[in-house]
Design a protein around this motif. Sequence first.
Motif, PDB file in Angstrom:
ATOM      1  N   TRP A  80       0.832  -1.204   0.000  1.00  0.00           N
ATOM      2  CA  TRP A  80       0.000   0.000   0.000  1.00  0.00           C
ATOM      3  C   TRP A  80       0.871   1.261   0.000  1.00  0.00           C
ATOM      4  O   TRP A  80       0.615   2.207  -0.738  1.00  0.00           O
ATOM      5  N   ASP A  83       2.421   1.872  -3.391  1.00  0.00           N
ATOM      6  CA  ASP A  83       1.455   2.461  -4.337  1.00  0.00           C
ATOM      7  C   ASP A  83       1.123   3.905  -4.008  1.00  0.00           C
ATOM      8  O   ASP A  83       0.931   4.718  -4.909  1.00  0.00           O
ATOM      9  N   ASN A  84       1.021   4.247  -2.737  1.00  0.00           N
ATOM     10  CA  ASN A  84       0.520   5.563  -2.343  1.00  0.00           C
ATOM     11  C   ASN A  84       1.591   6.553  -1.889  1.00  0.00           C
ATOM     12  O   ASN A  84       1.349   7.759  -1.928  1.00  0.00           O
TER      13      ASN A  84
END
Length: 171
Positions: A80, A83-84
């Motif tokens: 996560w 990706d962020n």
Amino acid sequence: MSLKEHATRVAVLRVLRDAVDTEYRTERHEVLVALLAARAELNLKSVRVTLPDDTPVATLTLVDPRPAVVVADEEAFTAWVTDNHPGEVETLVRVRPSWQRQFLARLACLDPVADPYTGEAIPGLGVLSASEPRSFSLRPLPSGRERIARALHTGTLDLRRLLPLKVGEDP
């Protein structure tokens, strides 16, 4: 005080410390159980501690832990973040710690440190001189603890002499 007297003092203090630590842990557990019961029954969170003559000396209070966010699945969280927040992810390259410990343990403490098979100097390694001892171990003889406890109990060892406290000093 002679070395022998200092050594005796250390052995006695160790026995006393161990006995006090054991009693302290047991008593802390008993108090925690009682405080939890008092909270459940009376909604009581604190209790005043007094001496036998009712002189207050402390307060015991239950400490309520706060909830905390933790990483429960490292792989999912890392994906996560990748990706962020890609700038917050790092790649770690290192020698496996278990291999490094084993490898260093086999090397001779000679400077420069050399590969035991090729004789080639190994970059990045050096020899750290041993320092002066900073501690010592105390291993009671078989029945040593019991003998010290018996000597304290019978008065053969005078605790007041071993631990002279001046008036007004906290122990």
